[in-house]
Motif scaffolding. Structure first.
Motif, PDB file in Angstrom:
ATOM      1  N   UNK A  22      -1.552 -16.619  -9.395  1.00  0.00           N
ATOM      2  CA  UNK A  22      -2.226 -15.321  -9.441  1.00  0.00           C
ATOM      3  C   UNK A  22      -3.260 -15.248 -10.567  1.00  0.00           C
ATOM      4  N   UNK A  23      -3.692 -16.388 -11.079  1.00  0.00           N
ATOM      5  CA  UNK A  23      -4.608 -16.400 -12.220  1.00  0.00           C
ATOM      6  C   UNK A  23      -5.876 -15.588 -11.977  1.00  0.00           C
ATOM      7  N   UNK A  24      -6.418 -15.632 -10.763  1.00  0.00           N
ATOM      8  CA  UNK A  24      -7.645 -14.876 -10.463  1.00  0.00           C
ATOM      9  C   UNK A  24      -7.390 -13.665  -9.564  1.00  0.00           C
ATOM     10  N   UNK A  25      -6.128 -13.358  -9.335  1.00  0.00           N
ATOM     11  CA  UNK A  25      -5.759 -12.276  -8.424  1.00  0.00           C
ATOM     12  C   UNK A  25      -5.556 -10.992  -9.220  1.00  0.00           C
ATOM     13  N   UNK A  26      -6.104  -9.904  -8.713  1.00  0.00           N
ATOM     14  CA  UNK A  26      -5.938  -8.593  -9.367  1.00  0.00           C
ATOM     15  C   UNK A  26      -4.922  -7.724  -8.646  1.00  0.00           C
ATOM     16  N   UNK A  27      -4.884  -7.862  -7.314  1.00  0.00           N
ATOM     17  CA  UNK A  27      -4.051  -6.985  -6.497  1.00  0.00           C
ATOM     18  C   UNK A  27      -3.465  -7.777  -5.334  1.00  0.00           C
ATOM     19  N   UNK A  28      -2.264  -7.414  -4.938  1.00  0.00           N
ATOM     20  CA  UNK A  28      -1.650  -7.931  -3.717  1.00  0.00           C
ATOM     21  C   UNK A  28      -1.529  -6.742  -2.767  1.00  0.00           C
ATOM     22  N   UNK A  29      -1.980  -6.931  -1.528  1.00  0.00           N
ATOM     23  CA  UNK A  29      -1.849  -5.879  -0.523  1.00  0.00           C
ATOM     24  C   UNK A  29      -1.027  -6.394   0.654  1.00  0.00           C
ATOM     25  N   UNK A  30      -0.378  -5.478   1.334  1.00  0.00           N
ATOM     26  CA  UNK A  30       0.409  -5.808   2.517  1.00  0.00           C
ATOM     27  C   UNK A  30       0.325  -4.634   3.482  1.00  0.00           C
ATOM     28  N   UNK A  31       0.164  -4.940   4.755  1.00  0.00           N
ATOM     29  CA  UNK A  31       0.148  -3.920   5.804  1.00  0.00           C
ATOM     30  C   UNK A  31       1.557  -3.784   6.379  1.00  0.00           C
ATOM     31  N   UNK A  32       2.006  -2.547   6.524  1.00  0.00           N
ATOM     32  CA  UNK A  32       3.357  -2.273   7.026  1.00  0.00           C
ATOM     33  C   UNK A  32       3.261  -1.280   8.177  1.00  0.00           C
ATOM     34  N   UNK A  33       4.010  -1.559   9.244  1.00  0.00           N
ATOM     35  CA  UNK A  33       4.013  -0.699  10.439  1.00  0.00           C
ATOM     36  C   UNK A  33       5.257   0.181  10.457  1.00  0.00           C
ATOM     37  N   UNK A  34       5.030   1.479  10.673  1.00  0.00           N
ATOM     38  CA  UNK A  34       6.106   2.440  10.870  1.00  0.00           C
ATOM     39  C   UNK A  34       5.892   3.077  12.236  1.00  0.00           C
ATOM     40  N   UNK A  35       6.909   3.061  13.066  1.00  0.00           N
ATOM     41  CA  UNK A  35       6.773   3.583  14.421  1.00  0.00           C
ATOM     42  C   UNK A  35       6.432   5.070  14.426  1.00  0.00           C
ATOM     43  N   UNK A  36       6.995   5.800  13.473  1.00  0.00           N
ATOM     44  CA  UNK A  36       6.688   7.225  13.402  1.00  0.00           C
ATOM     45  C   UNK A  36       6.842   7.723  11.972  1.00  0.00           C
ATOM     46  N   UNK A  37       6.069   8.754  11.654  1.00  0.00           N
ATOM     47  CA  UNK A  37       6.192   9.399  10.353  1.00  0.00           C
ATOM     48  C   UNK A  37       7.466  10.237  10.332  1.00  0.00           C
ATOM     49  N   UNK A 103      14.250  -1.778  11.467  1.00  0.00           N
ATOM     50  CA  UNK A 103      13.321  -2.880  11.729  1.00  0.00           C
ATOM     51  C   UNK A 103      11.918  -2.391  11.400  1.00  0.00           C
ATOM     52  N   UNK A 104      11.205  -3.149  10.591  1.00  0.00           N
ATOM     53  CA  UNK A 104       9.821  -2.829  10.249  1.00  0.00           C
ATOM     54  C   UNK A 104       9.004  -4.112  10.333  1.00  0.00           C
ATOM     55  N   UNK A 105       7.693  -3.924  10.495  1.00  0.00           N
ATOM     56  CA  UNK A 105       6.781  -5.051  10.655  1.00  0.00           C
ATOM     57  C   UNK A 105       5.809  -5.102   9.481  1.00  0.00           C
ATOM     58  N   UNK A 106       5.610  -6.305   8.946  1.00  0.00           N
ATOM     59  CA  UNK A 106       4.730  -6.553   7.810  1.00  0.00           C
ATOM     60  C   UNK A 106       3.692  -7.581   8.241  1.00  0.00           C
ATOM     61  N   UNK A 107       2.445  -7.401   7.798  1.00  0.00           N
ATOM     62  CA  UNK A 107       1.377  -8.307   8.216  1.00  0.00           C
ATOM     63  C   UNK A 107       0.292  -8.352   7.148  1.00  0.00           C
ATOM     64  N   UNK A 108      -0.518  -9.374   7.230  1.00  0.00           N
ATOM     65  CA  UNK A 108      -1.755  -9.479   6.460  1.00  0.00           C
ATOM     66  C   UNK A 108      -1.536  -9.297   4.958  1.00  0.00           C
ATOM     67  N   UNK A 109      -0.634 -10.082   4.388  1.00  0.00           N
ATOM     68  CA  UNK A 109      -0.445 -10.077   2.940  1.00  0.00           C
ATOM     69  C   UNK A 109      -1.648 -10.774   2.321  1.00  0.00           C
ATOM     70  N   UNK A 110      -2.316 -10.064   1.408  1.00  0.00           N
ATOM     71  CA  UNK A 110      -3.566 -10.593   0.843  1.00  0.00           C
ATOM     72  C   UNK A 110      -3.521 -10.634  -0.684  1.00  0.00           C
ATOM     73  N   UNK A 111      -4.109 -11.683  -1.231  1.00  0.00           N
ATOM     74  CA  UNK A 111      -4.310 -11.797  -2.670  1.00  0.00           C
ATOM     75  C   UNK A 111      -5.761 -11.409  -2.924  1.00  0.00           C
ATOM     76  N   UNK A 112      -5.986 -10.277  -3.562  1.00  0.00           N
ATOM     77  CA  UNK A 112      -7.325  -9.725  -3.752  1.00  0.00           C
ATOM     78  C   UNK A 112      -7.820 -10.081  -5.148  1.00  0.00           C
ATOM     79  N   UNK A 113      -8.994 -10.703  -5.206  1.00  0.00           N
ATOM     80  CA  UNK A 113      -9.526 -11.150  -6.500  1.00  0.00           C
ATOM     81  C   UNK A 113     -10.485 -10.178  -7.134  1.00  0.00           C
ATOM     82  N   UNK A 114     -10.948  -9.179  -6.422  1.00  0.00           N
ATOM     83  CA  UNK A 114     -11.914  -8.216  -6.985  1.00  0.00           C
ATOM     84  C   UNK A 114     -11.301  -6.858  -7.173  1.00  0.00           C
TER      85      UNK A 114
END
Length: 114
Positions: A22-37, A103-114
């Motif tokens: 994570x030397x150049x990473x500022x933020x980690x993001x992850x998308x999470x799916x919820x069937x309903x609020x 049961x939940x769904x997780x996708x697109x885990x990203x290491x954000x450098x900016x």
């Protein structure tokens, strides 16, 4: 990634983990799916980034502040790792709060450098 945890007997946390530089990473993001609020808090995103304890990770090591049922559909959650450098353990998963199977769904885990 589909995560399922049977919380009918109590709460608990399930996750995946791997070492990440994570030397150049500022933020980690992850998308999470919820069937309903829902106003009921059933599950939370479980996030950890740092030095893994010798005895391994456990529920109390995770940031579990972000409820998953606060939306319907996909939502991006963001976590700062600005204060970390080098190779750390990155773990992302789900904590169940309500005594039910979740049961939940997780996708697109990203290491954000900016």
């Amino acid at each position: 990634m589909a995560l399922y945890i049977d919380g009918t007997a109590d709460d608990g946390t399930i996750w995946v983990e791997q070492p990440v530089n994570v030397s150049r990473v500022r933020t980690v993001t992850v998308d999470v799916y919820s069937q309903q609020e829902s106003f009921n808090r059933m599950s939370q995103v479980a996030f950890f980034a740092g030095k893994k304890p010798r005895s391994g990770l456990e529920e109390s090591d995770f940031d579990r502040e972000k409820d998953i049922e606060d939306h319907s559909g996909w939502k991006t959650y963001s976590y700062s790792v600005d204060d970390l450098s080098g190779t750390v353990t990155l773990a992302i998963g789900m904590n169940v709060v309500w005594e039910t199977g979740v049961r939940r769904y997780f996708d697109d885990i990203r290491l954000v450098t900016e």
